[in-house]
Design a protein around this motif. Structure first.
Motif, PDB file in Angstrom:
ATOM      1  N   VAL A 117       0.881  -1.179   0.000  1.00 16.85           N
ATOM      2  CA  VAL A 117       0.000   0.000   0.000  1.00 16.85           C
ATOM      3  C   VAL A 117       0.913   1.222   0.000  1.00 16.85           C
ATOM      4  O   VAL A 117       1.197   1.829   1.034  1.00 16.85           O
ATOM      5  CB  VAL A 117      -0.936   0.014   1.240  1.00 16.85           C
ATOM      6  N   GLY A 118       1.437   1.539  -1.185  1.00 14.56           N
ATOM      7  CA  GLY A 118       2.409   2.639  -1.284  1.00 14.56           C
ATOM      8  C   GLY A 118       1.728   3.991  -1.410  1.00 14.56           C
ATOM      9  O   GLY A 118       0.537   4.076  -1.708  1.00 14.56           O
ATOM     10  N   GLY A 119       2.508   5.045  -1.205  1.00 19.83           N
ATOM     11  CA  GLY A 119       2.020   6.408  -1.387  1.00 19.83           C
ATOM     12  C   GLY A 119       2.180   7.239  -0.138  1.00 19.83           C
ATOM     13  O   GLY A 119       2.176   6.724   0.979  1.00 19.83           O
ATOM     14  N   ALA A 120       2.381   8.543  -0.354  1.00 13.52           N
ATOM     15  CA  ALA A 120       2.507   9.523   0.733  1.00 13.52           C
ATOM     16  C   ALA A 120       3.560   9.100   1.767  1.00 13.52           C
ATOM     17  O   ALA A 120       3.320   9.149   2.977  1.00 13.52           O
ATOM     18  CB  ALA A 120       1.152   9.770   1.380  1.00 13.52           C
ATOM     19  N   GLY A 121       4.696   8.677   1.260  1.00 15.33           N
ATOM     20  CA  GLY A 121       5.843   8.391   2.144  1.00 15.33           C
ATOM     21  C   GLY A 121       5.606   7.277   3.143  1.00 15.33           C
ATOM     22  O   GLY A 121       6.281   7.212   4.164  1.00 15.33           O
ATOM     23  N   GLY A 122       4.664   6.403   2.862  1.00 12.69           N
ATOM     24  CA  GLY A 122       4.415   5.279   3.781  1.00 12.69           C
ATOM     25  C   GLY A 122       3.225   5.506   4.684  1.00 12.69           C
ATOM     26  O   GLY A 122       2.780   4.592   5.389  1.00 12.69           O
ATOM     27  N   THR A 123       2.652   6.728   4.655  1.00 13.96           N
ATOM     28  CA  THR A 123       1.561   7.022   5.601  1.00 13.96           C
ATOM     29  C   THR A 123       0.231   6.376   5.183  1.00 13.96           C
ATOM     30  O   THR A 123      -0.613   6.111   6.037  1.00 13.96           O
ATOM     31  CB  THR A 123       1.373   8.543   5.791  1.00 13.96           C
TER      32      THR A 123
ATOM     33  N   GLY B 156       8.571   9.503  -1.470  1.00 16.56           N
ATOM     34  CA  GLY B 156       7.541  10.367  -0.898  1.00 16.56           C
ATOM     35  C   GLY B 156       7.952  11.008   0.415  1.00 16.56           C
ATOM     36  O   GLY B 156       8.910  10.588   1.070  1.00 16.56           O
ATOM     37  N   LEU B 157       7.193  12.023   0.787  1.00 18.46           N
ATOM     38  CA  LEU B 157       7.494  12.820   1.984  1.00 18.46           C
ATOM     39  C   LEU B 157       7.604  11.955   3.244  1.00 18.46           C
ATOM     40  O   LEU B 157       6.656  11.268   3.611  1.00 18.46           O
ATOM     41  CB  LEU B 157       6.391  13.872   2.159  1.00 18.46           C
ATOM     42  N   GLY B 158       8.768  11.983   3.841  1.00 18.70           N
ATOM     43  CA  GLY B 158       8.972  11.245   5.089  1.00 18.70           C
ATOM     44  C   GLY B 158       9.581   9.873   4.900  1.00 18.70           C
ATOM     45  O   GLY B 158       9.936   9.213   5.878  1.00 18.70           O
ATOM     46  N   ALA B 159       9.707   9.430   3.652  1.00 22.05           N
ATOM     47  CA  ALA B 159      10.361   8.135   3.405  1.00 22.05           C
ATOM     48  C   ALA B 159      11.849   8.293   3.725  1.00 22.05           C
ATOM     49  O   ALA B 159      12.391   9.405   3.703  1.00 22.05           O
ATOM     50  CB  ALA B 159      10.165   7.708   1.963  1.00 22.05           C
ATOM     51  N   ALA B 160      12.513   7.185   3.973  1.00 19.87           N
ATOM     52  CA  ALA B 160      13.940   7.259   4.293  1.00 19.87           C
ATOM     53  C   ALA B 160      14.716   7.902   3.145  1.00 19.87           C
ATOM     54  O   ALA B 160      15.632   8.702   3.368  1.00 19.87           O
ATOM     55  CB  ALA B 160      14.461   5.856   4.584  1.00 19.87           C
TER      56      ALA B 160
ATOM     57  N   LEU C 285       2.146  -4.286  10.166  1.00 23.83           N
ATOM     58  CA  LEU C 285       2.780  -3.266   9.330  1.00 23.83           C
ATOM     59  C   LEU C 285       4.293  -3.441   9.447  1.00 23.83           C
ATOM     60  O   LEU C 285       4.812  -3.564  10.557  1.00 23.83           O
ATOM     61  CB  LEU C 285       2.381  -1.863   9.843  1.00 23.83           C
ATOM     62  N   LEU C 286       4.969  -3.465   8.320  1.00 18.52           N
ATOM     63  CA  LEU C 286       6.436  -3.447   8.358  1.00 18.52           C
ATOM     64  C   LEU C 286       6.868  -2.087   7.829  1.00 18.52           C
ATOM     65  O   LEU C 286       6.705  -1.786   6.651  1.00 18.52           O
ATOM     66  CB  LEU C 286       7.033  -4.570   7.498  1.00 18.52           C
ATOM     67  N   HIS C 287       7.356  -1.259   8.716  1.00 17.49           N
ATOM     68  CA  HIS C 287       7.701   0.121   8.326  1.00 17.49           C
ATOM     69  C   HIS C 287       9.153   0.400   8.737  1.00 17.49           C
ATOM     70  O   HIS C 287       9.840  -0.467   9.265  1.00 17.49           O
ATOM     71  CB  HIS C 287       6.734   1.091   9.017  1.00 17.49           C
ATOM     72  N   HIS C 288       9.581   1.627   8.501  1.00 15.36           N
ATOM     73  CA  HIS C 288      10.953   1.984   8.856  1.00 15.36           C
ATOM     74  C   HIS C 288      10.972   3.316   9.617  1.00 15.36           C
ATOM     75  O   HIS C 288       9.977   3.689  10.247  1.00 15.36           O
ATOM     76  CB  HIS C 288      11.850   1.969   7.623  1.00 15.36           C
ATOM     77  N   ILE C 289      12.065   4.017   9.522  1.00 19.16           N
ATOM     78  CA  ILE C 289      12.244   5.276  10.243  1.00 19.16           C
ATOM     79  C   ILE C 289      11.078   6.270  10.017  1.00 19.16           C
ATOM     80  O   ILE C 289      10.783   7.099  10.879  1.00 19.16           O
ATOM     81  CB  ILE C 289      13.603   5.916   9.804  1.00 19.16           C
ATOM     82  N   GLY C 290      10.396   6.119   8.883  1.00 17.54           N
ATOM     83  CA  GLY C 290       9.279   7.012   8.563  1.00 17.54           C
ATOM     84  C   GLY C 290       8.175   6.961   9.611  1.00 17.54           C
ATOM     85  O   GLY C 290       7.427   7.922   9.781  1.00 17.54           O
ATOM     86  N   MET C 291       8.089   5.850  10.316  1.00 20.21           N
ATOM     87  CA  MET C 291       7.070   5.726  11.360  1.00 20.21           C
ATOM     88  C   MET C 291       7.380   6.724  12.485  1.00 20.21           C
ATOM     89  O   MET C 291       6.473   7.270  13.123  1.00 20.21           O
ATOM     90  CB  MET C 291       7.132   4.287  11.896  1.00 20.21           C
ATOM     91  N   ALA C 292       8.671   6.956  12.720  1.00 20.22           N
ATOM     92  CA  ALA C 292       9.064   7.882  13.796  1.00 20.22           C
ATOM     93  C   ALA C 292       9.038   9.333  13.329  1.00 20.22           C
ATOM     94  O   ALA C 292       8.746  10.238  14.112  1.00 20.22           O
ATOM     95  CB  ALA C 292      10.469   7.519  14.282  1.00 20.22           C
ATOM     96  N   THR C 293       9.329   9.556  12.039  1.00 21.75           N
ATOM     97  CA  THR C 293       9.450  10.949  11.593  1.00 21.75           C
ATOM     98  C   THR C 293       8.143  11.543  11.052  1.00 21.75           C
ATOM     99  O   THR C 293       7.979  12.761  11.076  1.00 21.75           O
ATOM    100  CB  THR C 293      10.550  11.069  10.510  1.00 21.75           C
ATOM    101  N   ALA C 294       7.219  10.691  10.596  1.00 15.02           N
ATOM    102  CA  ALA C 294       5.972  11.222   9.988  1.00 15.02           C
ATOM    103  C   ALA C 294       5.214  12.196  10.907  1.00 15.02           C
ATOM    104  O   ALA C 294       4.741  13.231  10.426  1.00 15.02           O
ATOM    105  CB  ALA C 294       5.065  10.083   9.539  1.00 15.02           C
ATOM    106  N   PRO C 295       5.092  11.902  12.218  1.00 16.20           N
ATOM    107  CA  PRO C 295       4.338  12.845  13.060  1.00 16.20           C
ATOM    108  C   PRO C 295       4.933  14.258  13.057  1.00 16.20           C
ATOM    109  O   PRO C 295       4.206  15.244  13.252  1.00 16.20           O
ATOM    110  CB  PRO C 295       4.424  12.213  14.458  1.00 16.20           C
TER     111      PRO C 295
END
Ligand code: ASP
Length: 237
Positions: free
Chosen positions: A61-67, A152-156, A84-94
């Motif tokens: 489910v791609g798009g908007a930097g993982g959000t 996308g915005l916020g992706a690594a 959900l398997l995510h990366h650093i974007g989970m910490a930086t998106a907020p």
């Protein structure tokens, strides 16, 4: 990494004591297929599937930097069948998004880390620069014409690309994709110039000489047999 993988498997195995799982499990990858997160999820899916004797579905489910993918999992039933398997974007998106359709703290339960990989700065095969100093010179000479791919915005890849631009004080046109899998296809085809991405996606392309490698985000250079080592770039370039 092995220990963390074991921790994740143990979490699933503990649930197995209650006849779980009795139906397929979905792992949502918040990026397109073919990229680094997707590759890790597919490897994890094979290991989990064998241990749990259950089908593991990888859903991109791609798009908007993982959000978008994260939002989908936040709304899923909390029954242990959607991960959900995510990366650093989970910490930086907020910090990067004014309004997220989920709360990282309240809508998710953290299970563990699967892998830890560095980022690399790579270029299209036809890029004239062969070394990091040559890349910097080429970027300086081509200001205003450089395309930098990202997921996308916020992706690594986006965060790494921002640091790279900041360190060189050169603005580049960023081209967002649903993941660095499709971005890699365009880089190989010369439709974008450079990209920052995890070694999970780049090392095989670097080793086979299909893309140009310029820098890594580790303290020590990474080397691959037969290829020149990459140079680390710093805040001063
Ligand atoms: N490597 C990508 C990024 O964070 C995401 C992906 O496609 O796995 O930029």
């Amino acid at each position: 990494m092995k220990r963390l993988m074991t921790a994740v498997l143990a979490t699933f195995a503990a649930a197995a004591a209650f006849a779980y799982p009795d139906k397929p499990i979905t792992i949502v990858v918040p990026f397109a297929a073919g990229g680094p997160t997707d590759k890790v999820a597919r490897d994890l899916g094979v290991a989990l599937g064998a241990q749990l004797k259950q089908t593991i579905i990888i859903e991109n489910v791609g798009g908007a930097g993982g959000t978008l993918g994260a939002a989908k999992v936040a709304k899923a039933a909390p029954d242990g069948y959607t991960f959900l398997l995510h990366h650093i974007g989970m910490a930086t998106a907020p910090a990067l998004y004014r309004k997220l359709p989920y709360s990282v703290e309240n809508d998710f339960e953290y299970l563990g880390m699967v892998n830890d990989v560095p980022m690399t700065v790579i270029g299209r095969p036809t890029l004239p620069a062969n070394t990091y100093p040559e890349l910097v010179k080429w970027l300086q000479e081509n200001k205003g014409k450089i395309n930098l791919a990202n997921a996308g915005l916020g992706a690594a890849s986006h965060l790494c690309g921002l640091l790279f631009q900041q360190s060189l004080q050169i603005d580049m046109t960023t081209v967002p994709y649903k993941g660095t899998g499709p971005a890699m296809t365009d880089l190989l085809g010369g439709r974008v110039d450079i990209m920052c991405d995890q070694t999970t996606n780049t090392s095989s392309q670097i080793e086979s000489g299909k893309v140009k490698a310029y820098a890594v985000t580790t303290l020590k250079p990474l080397t691959t047999p037969g290829r020149p080592s990459c140079r680390r770039w710093t805040a001063r370039g």
